[in-house]
Design an enzyme around this catalytic site. Structure first.
Site, mmCIF file in Angstrom:
data_model
loop_
_atom_site.group_PDB
_atom_site.id
_atom_site.type_symbol
_atom_site.label_atom_id
_atom_site.label_comp_id
_atom_site.label_asym_id
_atom_site.label_seq_id
_atom_site.Cartn_x
_atom_site.Cartn_y
_atom_site.Cartn_z
ATOM 1 N N ASP A 170 -4.260 -7.257 -6.233
ATOM 2 C CA ASP A 170 -2.888 -7.378 -5.768
ATOM 3 C C ASP A 170 -2.295 -8.713 -6.206
ATOM 4 O O ASP A 170 -3.022 -9.666 -6.478
ATOM 5 C CB ASP A 170 -2.841 -7.304 -4.237
ATOM 6 N N LYS B 29 1.833 -4.567 -5.361
ATOM 7 C CA LYS B 29 3.031 -3.896 -4.861
ATOM 8 C C LYS B 29 3.811 -4.919 -4.058
ATOM 9 O O LYS B 29 3.342 -5.416 -3.045
ATOM 10 C CB LYS B 29 2.657 -2.694 -3.993
ATOM 11 N N MET C 164 5.589 -7.682 7.154
ATOM 12 C CA MET C 164 6.636 -7.072 6.329
ATOM 13 C C MET C 164 7.918 -6.875 7.128
ATOM 14 O O MET C 164 8.564 -5.827 7.057
ATOM 15 C CB MET C 164 6.148 -5.735 5.760
#
Length: 251
Positions: free
Chosen positions: A41, A63, A178
């Site tokens: 990642d 991502k 998030m």
């Protein structure tokens, strides 16, 4: 479960921690050194990848919200493809892979393909953020519960099925993953469900990286800040009965 040291065609789902290579576990370092392929990642790159073998194939599959990203189906396919070729594969994920790391989708794909695997846990970004700020995540008298919540559903918006009673509980430490874009809307809901706007909050950005930033404030002030801010770096939000009287030790 087969011992990955004794066979090939094996996937290690390795948690890289928040980004500081010194927070890698010994097992994570060993698996990186043994890997022939590393799918990593964005947040599990940089100095962490220095522990990979020089001959290992390094494949970015990160991502990030608002940026071109690898599709999860493609990541699953790569994992299966390299493992079926008889290679030792590391899937390197930031933080602890089991906490909002889309681990389940990859486990399902590996299981369906009959690929043996292991999960290597790591330091979560929540633990690292609290440590960097010099505070505990729980407190014996005022925060006996800890909850991790996502601030975004699959569309990037605030989830519609939030348990407001739970996340507006003033006796809980809540960590929002998030949630930078949706936090102003979240705070409006928290206020409507009885949580004081003066509730302490901590915003932790790029935890474990050289440009780490910590902001101690309240949920109201943080919501106002988030309404104007452009999200460019990963960040966590903690709120509840946080101990702001502590001073982090440097060293």
């Amino acid at each position: 479960m087969p011992d990955p040291a004794l066979r090939t065609g094996f996937v290690s789902l390795v948690s890289a921690g928040p980004g500081d290579p010194e927070l890698l576990t010994l097992k994570a370092v060993r698996r990186l050194a043994e890997a022939q392929v590393v799918l990593y990642d964005d947040l599990a790159s940089g100095a962490v990848l220095d522990h990979a073998a020089p001959e290992a194939q390094l494949i970015p599959v990160g991502k990030r919200a608002g940026r071109p990203s690898a599709r999860q189906e493609h990541v699953n396919q790569l994992l299966v493809q390299h493992a079926e070729a008889g290679l030792r594969v590391v899937r390197l994920k930031s933080g602890d892979a089991g906490i909002f790391g889309r681990l389940e989708e990859e486990l399902i794909a590996l299981t369906a393909a009959g690929i043996p695997f292991e999960i290597v846990p790591g330091v979560s970004s929540a633990s690292a953020a609290a440590a960097a700020a010099g505070i505990p995540l729980t407190r014996r008298l005022t925060a006996r519960r800890l909850q991790f919540v996502t601030g975004a559903d699959v569309t990037g918006r605030l989830p519609a099925d939030i348990n407001w009673a739970a996340i507006a509980d003033p006796g809980v430490t809540t960590v929002i993953f998030m949630g930078q874009r949706s936090f102003p809307e979240l705070v409006r809901g928290l206020r409507e469900h009885g949580l004081s706007g003066d509730t302490p909050a901590l915003f932790a950005e790029s935890v474990g990286h050289p440009h780490q930033r910590l902001i101690r404030t309240t949920i109201d002030e943080l919501a106002r800040m988030m309404e104007k801010a452009e999200v460019s770096q990963p960040g966590l939000i903690l709120y509840g009965p946080l101990a702001f009287d502590a001073t982090p030790q440097i060293g």
